[in-house]
Write a protein that holds these residues in place. Structure first.
Motif, short mmCIF file in Angstrom:
data_model
loop_
_atom_site.label_atom_id
_atom_site.label_comp_id
_atom_site.label_asym_id
_atom_site.label_seq_id
_atom_site.Cartn_x
_atom_site.Cartn_y
_atom_site.Cartn_z
N LEU A 1 -0.60 -1.28 -12.23
CA LEU A 1 -1.53 -0.82 -11.22
C LEU A 1 -2.86 -0.71 -11.95
O LEU A 1 -2.99 0.04 -12.91
CB LEU A 1 -1.06 0.55 -10.70
CG LEU A 1 -1.58 0.96 -9.34
CD1 LEU A 1 -1.23 -0.06 -8.28
CD2 LEU A 1 -0.99 2.32 -8.96
N THR B 1 -6.49 2.43 -1.90
CA THR B 1 -5.96 3.04 -3.13
C THR B 1 -6.90 2.94 -4.34
O THR B 1 -6.64 3.54 -5.37
CB THR B 1 -4.64 2.35 -3.54
OG1 THR B 1 -4.94 1.02 -3.98
CG2 THR B 1 -3.65 2.29 -2.38
N THR C 1 2.17 1.79 -3.48
CA THR C 1 1.13 2.28 -4.40
C THR C 1 0.81 3.74 -4.13
O THR C 1 0.60 4.52 -5.07
CB THR C 1 -0.14 1.40 -4.29
OG1 THR C 1 0.20 0.08 -4.69
CG2 THR C 1 -1.25 1.93 -5.17
N LEU C 2 0.77 4.10 -2.85
CA LEU C 2 0.41 5.49 -2.54
C LEU C 2 1.46 6.48 -3.06
O LEU C 2 1.16 7.66 -3.26
CB LEU C 2 0.19 5.66 -1.03
CG LEU C 2 -1.12 5.03 -0.52
CD1 LEU C 2 -1.22 5.11 0.99
CD2 LEU C 2 -2.36 5.66 -1.19
N HIS D 1 -5.66 -3.05 0.32
CA HIS D 1 -5.01 -2.27 -0.74
C HIS D 1 -6.05 -1.54 -1.58
O HIS D 1 -5.89 -0.35 -1.91
CB HIS D 1 -4.16 -3.20 -1.60
CG HIS D 1 -3.25 -2.51 -2.56
ND1 HIS D 1 -3.69 -2.00 -3.76
CD2 HIS D 1 -1.93 -2.22 -2.48
CE1 HIS D 1 -2.66 -1.43 -4.39
NE2 HIS D 1 -1.58 -1.55 -3.64
N ARG E 1 -5.39 5.40 7.49
CA ARG E 1 -5.83 5.58 6.10
C ARG E 1 -7.34 5.55 6.00
O ARG E 1 -8.03 4.98 6.83
CB ARG E 1 -5.23 4.48 5.22
CG ARG E 1 -3.73 4.64 5.04
CD ARG E 1 -3.11 3.41 4.37
NE ARG E 1 -1.68 3.62 4.19
CZ ARG E 1 -0.77 2.65 4.24
NH1 ARG E 1 -1.13 1.40 4.46
NH2 ARG E 1 0.52 2.91 4.07
N LYS F 1 2.26 6.43 -5.94
CA LYS F 1 1.75 6.72 -7.29
C LYS F 1 0.38 7.40 -7.23
O LYS F 1 -0.40 7.34 -8.18
CB LYS F 1 1.64 5.42 -8.09
CG LYS F 1 2.97 4.70 -8.23
CD LYS F 1 2.89 3.61 -9.28
CE LYS F 1 4.18 2.84 -9.38
NZ LYS F 1 4.30 1.80 -8.31
N ILE G 1 0.85 -1.20 0.00
CA ILE G 1 0.00 0.00 0.00
C ILE G 1 0.88 1.25 0.00
O ILE G 1 0.62 2.20 -0.74
CB ILE G 1 -0.96 -0.01 1.20
CG1 ILE G 1 -1.89 -1.22 1.11
CG2 ILE G 1 -1.79 1.28 1.26
CD1 ILE G 1 -2.85 -1.40 2.26
N GLY G 2 1.91 1.21 0.80
CA GLY G 2 2.84 2.34 0.83
C GLY G 2 3.44 2.62 -0.54
O GLY G 2 3.51 3.77 -0.99
#
Lengths: 201, 471
Positions: free
Chosen positions: B25, B158, A180-181, B154, B50, A183, A177-178
């Motif tokens: 992604l 995101t 991806t964040l 995730h 988050r 981006k 997650i870190g």
């Protein structure tokens, strides 16, 4: 997540094909709201009788395999449901690596998120390691993620393939997650573009 | 541009970022959530401070644990741990502001039935859920697959997933199905032919005349079990039936947005000449009503067959088959139609939709069950209401079935609906694994019509005989 670099340990042989996620962790243990504590119920219905007594001949109940860190398993290990409780249970028991000719997709992915390395090898290599695992404590298998090799107790070494990104994350114990964040701006611009192209979505 | 498959097109339209090594992604349009695989993910968000990035695209419903008896409003019908898990979802949905259908809502049901029913699932979307049967939504021409709890977290954080593209596999069912043969028989027959790992690493596109001729409900049944064949996702190109099904649903686009969506959806098909890495073709006319005999969904045989000998297999399957027969209490050579049944379960995300209940009711009308226990568990509160309106519920009740509230129920037996050791069940669900429906329980998978036939006769039965069809 714990890093995975190299591991030398006892490997338990489980030659049965299609070991599914219901076998790995039956549904009655999915009611937890935590990740930890599932190791005692790993393979529960194969490992214990209905009244909770250990089934002596189940592999992980045998004295030589109670501290196994590696499983050598039959084809298509981890088929069935998406439950991440399966790798959680393996990890909580102490298993850090599973070796098979093939894995179910979702299970395979879930392993990497939890510091477990699933290794795919051809049938003859798995057969060799299965025989090695049958020797119990006398045969320790070494898994080297950096070098991408598995070495049997007789020194015979087998090379395996692994996705470079997954390897990097596992070796460094990285949080997806870190990453991806980092981006986030790409996600922002995708969403802005999408609002015009596919406003119904 | 080179010709592309349907999967290629959906994939291309959702790539947010592509790394040099091909890792992508992928943007997620709809995230479905249930109570079993989400608590640790929400906890992860809390621990890191988050938020849910797109709460409006996140839809939650409790389904796995919930009792299906009429008294379920009484908290005592749930075990303590189940109650905690459902309460955690109630709280997480509220705290994070996501769309929610609580147990008390008539729209509550199995997450894969609620999504399409409410119009959340639309063609060309990416849909994920912490549940392997997310493949169901592929029936709309959306790329839909199960994910683990880390990935749930995730996506919550995101609205994307880190993915590598799978390979393309085509499963074509040519011609038409014969009477008494259904979508369930198609999907089981495909798994019987390809094995439970035959689709590993692939996304399957189901096509051909027999697939086109299926209703949306039938297409959902087919895609639902893609995962049982090893494929994360199964797809069917959208057509007029799809658009007709979607139109007017609560969360489907309206007005100008509908027109724009429709224009886009009509581009969602595999181009002439697009490359498939694997192709499987089965003649629709060759598919018979099937049942499973073992403890893997690939253990499929036509109902006219006999229990196989383990020695008829090769490799590791020999030992697996021995173990299966021992677990199932069956003998090689035994006729499948001689296998006596105790319990019948009609429901699940595979076969808990209105068409499934109609098919079962058509067989049961005016008949009585000859088994110890039979239950119908509609896939959602709305399916239940519709079945009552159509008079189906009364047919089931008159036949001796229990008429339940919506949930996953005995498909995986996380709620009180479970088999006892040694009990044998004709089930319309998706997995016949050891212990799946309760420790020591024995599961035979089949279509709703076949399960209804077994309920009447007390043993596995060729539904065509009850329909007056010649086999």
């Amino acid at each position: 997540m714990d890093k995975f670099t190299t591991l030398t340990g006892i490997a338990a042989p489980m030659p049965l094909v299609n070991i599914d996620t219901d076998m790995i962790i039956p549904k009655q243990f999915l009611k937890t709201i935590q990740r930890s504590g599932l190791g005692k119920n790993l393979f529960d219905e194969m490992r214990y009788t209905q009244d909770g007594a250990e089934i002596a001949d189940f592999i992980l109940n045998q004295p030589a395999y109670r501290k196994s860190q590696i499983l050598v398993a039959g084809d298509n290990f981890g088929c069935g449901s998406s439950r991440e409780h399966a790798p959680w249970a393996l990890l909580d028991f102490g298993i850090r690596c599973v070796i098979s000719t093939s894995f179910a997709d979702i299970f395979y992915n879930n392993c990497f998120k939890n510091g477990i390395l699933p290794v795919v090898l051809p049938q003859d290599a798995v057969d060799h390691l299965m025989d090695d695992a049958r020797k119990g404590e006398n045969a320790r298998i070494t898994v080297d993620l950096e070098a991408q090799t598995v070495t049997a107790s007789d020194g015979k070494t087998f090379a395996f393939e692994v996705d470079a990104f997954k390897k990097h994350c596992l070796m460094n114990g990285l949080d997806d997650i870190g990453l991806t964040l980092e981006k986030a701006s790409a996600i922002d611009s995708y969403e802005a573009r999408n609002a015009t192209l596919r406003p119904w979505a | 541009m080179a010709p592309r498959t349907l999967y290629d097109k959906i994939w291309d339209d959702h790539v947010v970022h592509q790394a040099e090594d091909g890792t992508c992604l992928l943007y997620i349009d709809r995230h479905l959530v249930h109570e079993v695989t989400s608590p640790q993910a929400f906890e992860g968000l809390r621990m890191t401070g988050r938020k849910v990035r797109a709460p409006e695209k996140t839809i939650a419903v409790p389904d796995h644990n919930v009792p299906t008896t009429l008294d379920r409003a009484n908290a005592a019908t749930m075990t303590e741990d189940s109650r905690i898990q459902v309460a955690a979802l109630d709280k997480n949905a509220k705290d994070f502001g996501i769309n929610y259908y609580p147990v008390t809502d008539v729209r509550q049901g199995i997450v894969h039935i609620v999504g399409p029913e409410q119009g959340w699932t639309l063609p060309g979307m990416t849909v994920v859920c912490g549940d392997s049967h997310t493949a169901t939504h592929g029936a709309f021409g959306s790329l839909a697959h199960g994910i683990g709890t880390s990935e749930v977290e995730h996506v919550l954080a995101t609205q994307t997933l880190i993915q590598r593209k799978g390979k393309n596999m085509k499963v074509e069912i040519t011609g038409s199905l014969r009477p008494g043969v259904t979508a369930k028989d198609i999907t089981l027959s495909v798994i019987g032919a390809t094995g439970t790992a035959g689709g590993t690493g692939y996304v399957i596109e189901y096509c051909g005349q027999a697939i086109r001729e299926l209703s949306m409900e039938g297409r959902m049944t087919v895609c639902n079990m893609a995962i049982e064949g090893g494929a994360r996702a199964g797809l069917i190109a959208p057509d007029e039936k799809t658009f007709e099904y979607v139109k007017g649903r609560p969360h489907a686009p309206k007005g100008a947005k509908w027109e724009a969506a429709l224009a886009y959806w009509k581009t969602l098909y595999t181009d002439e000449g697009a490359h498939f890495d694997k192709v499987v073709t089965i003649r629709g006319e060759d598919i018979a009503p099937v049942v499973t005999w073992g403890t893997s969904p690939e253990d499929v045989l036509p109902i006219t067959g006999v229990v196989p000998a383990p020695e008829s297999f090769t490799g590791g399957k020999v030992e697996a088959a021995k173990r299966s027969l021992d677990y199932m209490g069956l003998t090689p050579g035994q006729k499948l139609t001689d296998i006596a049944i105790d319990t019948v379960f009609i429901g699940s995300c595979t076969n808990g939709r209105i068409e499934d209940l109609r098919a079962a009711a058509a067989i049961l009308k005016g008949k009585k069950i000859a088994v110890k226990r039979a239950m119908v568990v509609p896939g959602s509160g709305l399916v239940r209401a519709q079945a009552e309106e159509e008079g189906l519920a009364q047919i089931f009740i008159d036949a001796g079935f229990e008429w339940r509230l919506a949930g996953c129920s005995m498909c995986l037996a996380m709620n009180p609906d479970q088999l006892q050791p040694g009990e044998r069940c004709a089930a319309t669900s998706n997995r016949n694994f050891e212990g799946r429906q309760g420790r020591g329980g024995r599961t035979h998978l089949m279509s709703p019509a076949m399960a209804a036939a077994a309920a009447i006769t007390g043993h596995l039965t060729d539904v065509r005989e009850l329909m007056g069809e010649t086999v």
